[in-house]
Write a protein that holds these residues in place. Structure first.
Motif, mmCIF file in Angstrom:
data_model
loop_
_atom_site.group_PDB
_atom_site.id
_atom_site.type_symbol
_atom_site.label_atom_id
_atom_site.label_comp_id
_atom_site.label_asym_id
_atom_site.label_seq_id
_atom_site.Cartn_x
_atom_site.Cartn_y
_atom_site.Cartn_z
ATOM 1 N N LEU A 174 0.846 -1.199 0.000
ATOM 2 C CA LEU A 174 0.000 0.000 0.000
ATOM 3 C C LEU A 174 0.876 1.242 0.000
ATOM 4 O O LEU A 174 1.700 1.428 0.894
ATOM 5 C CB LEU A 174 -0.918 0.009 1.227
ATOM 6 C CG LEU A 174 -1.905 -1.165 1.352
ATOM 7 C CD1 LEU A 174 -1.327 -2.264 2.221
ATOM 8 C CD2 LEU A 174 -3.236 -0.708 1.895
ATOM 9 N N ASP A 175 0.729 2.072 -1.028
ATOM 10 C CA ASP A 175 1.563 3.265 -1.153
ATOM 11 C C ASP A 175 0.741 4.525 -0.887
ATOM 12 O O ASP A 175 0.020 4.998 -1.758
ATOM 13 C CB ASP A 175 2.191 3.332 -2.551
ATOM 14 C CG ASP A 175 3.205 4.465 -2.656
ATOM 15 O OD1 ASP A 175 3.467 5.135 -1.648
ATOM 16 O OD2 ASP A 175 3.719 4.684 -3.773
ATOM 17 N N GLU A 176 0.831 5.045 0.299
ATOM 18 C CA GLU A 176 0.137 6.286 0.679
ATOM 19 C C GLU A 176 -1.323 6.277 0.245
ATOM 20 O O GLU A 176 -1.793 7.197 -0.419
ATOM 21 C CB GLU A 176 0.838 7.491 0.041
ATOM 22 C CG GLU A 176 2.241 7.670 0.589
ATOM 23 C CD GLU A 176 2.756 9.084 0.404
ATOM 24 O OE1 GLU A 176 1.934 10.012 0.473
ATOM 25 O OE2 GLU A 176 3.967 9.243 0.203
ATOM 26 N N VAL A 177 -2.033 5.243 0.671
ATOM 27 C CA VAL A 177 -3.378 5.041 0.161
ATOM 28 C C VAL A 177 -4.399 6.043 0.702
ATOM 29 O O VAL A 177 -5.528 6.090 0.220
ATOM 30 C CB VAL A 177 -3.875 3.603 0.427
ATOM 31 C CG1 VAL A 177 -3.008 2.601 -0.316
ATOM 32 C CG2 VAL A 177 -3.890 3.306 1.915
ATOM 33 N N THR A 178 -4.013 6.840 1.688
ATOM 34 C CA THR A 178 -4.965 7.844 2.170
ATOM 35 C C THR A 178 -4.548 9.272 1.822
ATOM 36 O O THR A 178 -5.238 10.226 2.158
ATOM 37 C CB THR A 178 -5.137 7.756 3.705
ATOM 38 O OG1 THR A 178 -3.853 7.897 4.315
ATOM 39 C CG2 THR A 178 -5.757 6.439 4.116
ATOM 40 N N SER A 179 -3.418 9.424 1.117
ATOM 41 C CA SER A 179 -2.892 10.775 0.887
ATOM 42 C C SER A 179 -3.725 11.608 -0.080
ATOM 43 O O SER A 179 -3.648 12.830 -0.065
ATOM 44 C CB SER A 179 -1.460 10.704 0.360
ATOM 45 O OG SER A 179 -0.634 10.093 1.306
ATOM 46 N N ALA A 180 -4.502 10.945 -0.938
ATOM 47 C CA ALA A 180 -5.291 11.703 -1.903
ATOM 48 C C ALA A 180 -6.716 11.947 -1.389
ATOM 49 O O ALA A 180 -7.555 12.465 -2.112
ATOM 50 C CB ALA A 180 -5.333 10.967 -3.237
ATOM 51 N N LEU A 181 -6.965 11.574 -0.123
ATOM 52 C CA LEU A 181 -8.344 11.647 0.382
ATOM 53 C C LEU A 181 -8.588 12.913 1.200
ATOM 54 O O LEU A 181 -7.682 13.421 1.872
ATOM 55 C CB LEU A 181 -8.622 10.432 1.276
ATOM 56 C CG LEU A 181 -8.522 9.065 0.605
ATOM 57 C CD1 LEU A 181 -8.780 7.974 1.641
ATOM 58 C CD2 LEU A 181 -9.507 8.951 -0.537
ATOM 59 N N ASP A 182 -9.819 13.377 1.167
ATOM 60 C CA ASP A 182 -10.214 14.442 2.082
ATOM 61 C C ASP A 182 -10.070 13.909 3.517
ATOM 62 O O ASP A 182 -10.353 12.733 3.759
ATOM 63 C CB ASP A 182 -11.673 14.850 1.841
ATOM 64 C CG ASP A 182 -11.838 15.512 0.483
ATOM 65 O OD1 ASP A 182 -10.838 16.054 -0.033
ATOM 66 O OD2 ASP A 182 -12.954 15.471 -0.066
#
Ligand SMILES: Nc1ncnc2c1ncn2[C@@H]1O[C@H](COP(=O)(O)OP(=O)(O)OP(=O)(O)O)[C@@H](O)[C@H]1O
Ligand SMILES: [Mg+2]
Lengths: 255, 221
Positions: A174-182
């Protein structure tokens, strides 16, 4: 808690990666054991993405060895003698991306069944049953007929996790799976990953969420300028860092 | 000055118009089918890692995109035979030139559609173990085809109009037949107006369909 045996699923020995003259990874050793969750942290540009993408050969290492269940991986798609090919490696090692990368021309259900049907030749009915079960696990059963563009970021990422799980992988990257989320959508995705960790899924996780890493990981690696600068339990690395650069890095997240 | 329209005098030649129209359609459809094949191969060459193939494909594309079709027709009909010895049938020269011409443009449309698909799509396909071929046919192409459809139809509409140029090497298409009728009747206004009307009748539905498809695609994106 996770069953933790000593058989490594993924292993790198002296793994290197250069882009031209720029050496990004300078000989990394990692052993990801069954049931283990390893968090990769480090400053921007330290090589975290490059490293995790080398683990399923989306990025071709320029030196060193990658082993999957003790078998060396060679850079061709098919297996070759004792060595296994990229195709086999990726069939058993799933990946979830920062930007989801769902297939926009397929429904949620089709996104999840695509791998089993196309790659594993699983009968459609069986693949759909498993997909519906997985969508239930990530809380998206009722969205199975929707197209990705109609989902929120958090929902998209949960579908992406279900898509990776549908291959019944032995490890997840998992590569920064929450970085693009609000910010308000981060929690729902982290909850799904936390549940996977509890169920014993083997994972390598690149993250900037220090509290999450400290909570979910068995081991934390601090990557700095292409080398593993510090490695240990979350308590050692995140709560009680020794390396001065790591101290500075962690301090920034504690504000 | 008021012109006295007289369609009566060209009416006896209606079968020539129809025959010409038929020939235009045959050259359009034939060159589009061949052009799709040529465009596909050229596009594959451009996207392959082989430098030599890549260079050959680019030279071909630039030669055909940077010379007027009329010049190409004249060259293939009058100059090319001298180069290889012997002569070339005007219909063969016409079909060959039209196909090579449109193939160069199709190749660029195909290539543009494929490279416009986000790299993450191919990575996601690879990450679930798909082969490059599976990734191309199941993930990239379905999305790319949708994106290239409007330009493809547009180029094909232009191709229909371009076939009229084969009349200069005496292929008996619609434009050629209109000139024949004019020669027989000395009624240029009627002959050429009927010709223009037939082109419009053929292409208007196509351009409307292209607009409709484009609107549909935008909604579904
Ligand atoms: N395709 C590429 N070509 C050339 N250089 C690259 C390429 N991909 C990455 N790099 C370089 O490799 C280094 C490491 O990049 P990488 O993306 O692995 O860092 P990262 O630790 O994931 O950073 P971030 O936290 O910003 O995501 C950077 O200096 C980057 O510029
Ligand atoms: Mg990164």
């Amino acid at each position: 808690m996770a069953i933790h045996t000593n058989a490594p699923i993924l292993e790198t020995v002296g793994l290197r990666k250069s882009y031209g003259a720029h050496e990004v990874l300078k000989g990394l050793d990692l052993s990801l054991d069954r049931g283990e969750v390893v968090a990769l942290i480090g400053p921007s540009g330290s090589g975290k993405s490059t490293f995790i993408r080398c683990l399923n050969m989306l990025e071709m290492p320029t030196g060193g060895t990658l082993r999957f269940r003790q078998k060396e991986v060679h850079p061709g798609f098919r297996d070759k003698g004792e060595q296994i090919g990229i195709g086999t490696l990726r069939r058993h090692v799933g990946m979830v991306f920062q930007h989801f990368n769902l297939f926009p021309h397929k429904t949620v259900l089709q996104n999840v069944t695509e791998g089993p049907i196309t790659v594993c030749k699983t009968p459609r009915k069986e693949a759909e049953e498993r997909a519906m079960h997985l969508l239930g696990q990530v809380g998206l059963s009722e969205k199975h007929a929707a197209y990705p563009n109609h989902l929120s970021g958090g929902q998209k990422q949960r579908v992406a996790i279900a898509r990776a799980l549908a291959m019944q992988p032995e490890a997840l990257l998992l590569d920064e799976v929450t970085s693009a989320l609000d910010p308000e959508l981060v929690g729902e995705v982290l909850a799904v990953i936390r549940k996977l960790a509890e169920d014993g899924m083997t994972m390598a996780i690149v993250t900037h969420e220090m509290a999450f890493a400290a909570d979910v990981a068995n081991r934390v690696l601090f990557l700095d300028q292409g080398v593993i600068a510090e490695e240990g339990s979350p308590d050692q690395v995140i709560l009680n860092p020794q390396n001065p650069r790591l101290q500075g890095f962690v301090a920034r997240f504690h504000g | 000055m008021t012109y006295h329209w007289d369609f009566q005098s060209i009416w006896p030649f209606w079968d020539l118009f129809l025959w010409g129209l038929w020939i235009s359609i045959v050259y359009t459809v034939g060159s589009i089918v061949a052009g799709i094949l040529i465009g596909f191969l050229t596009c594959a060459a451009r996207l392959s890692g082989w430098t030599v193939l890549n260079i050959i494909a680019r030279v071909y594309q630039e030669v055909f995109r940077c010379t007027p079709l009329l010049v190409q027709l004249l060259w293939f009909y009058y100059a090319f035979p001298l180069l290889v010895g012997g002569s070339i049938d005007n219909r063969v020269a016409g079909m060959l030139t039209l196909s090579l011409y449109v193939g160069a443009f199709y190749a660029e449309i195909f290539r543009g559609g494929i490279v416009s698909i986000d790299r993450g799509q191919r990575e996601a396909a690879a990450a679930i173990g798909m082969s490059p071929w599976q990734s191309m046919t199941r993930i990239v192409l379905p999305q790319a085809l949708k994106r290239m459809l409007p330009s493809f139809i547009n180029q094909s509409v232009i191709q229909f109009k371009n076939t009229s140029l084969v009349s200069v090497i005496s292929v008996a298409d619609l434009a050629y037949m209109a000139a024949v009728v004019n020669g027989q009747t000395y009624r240029p206004l009627e002959s050429y107006t009927v010709m223009a009307g037939l082109y419009i009748a053929m292409l208007l539905p196509l351009t409307q369909a292209a607009d409709w498809i484009e609107r549909r695609l935008r909604v579904s994106d």
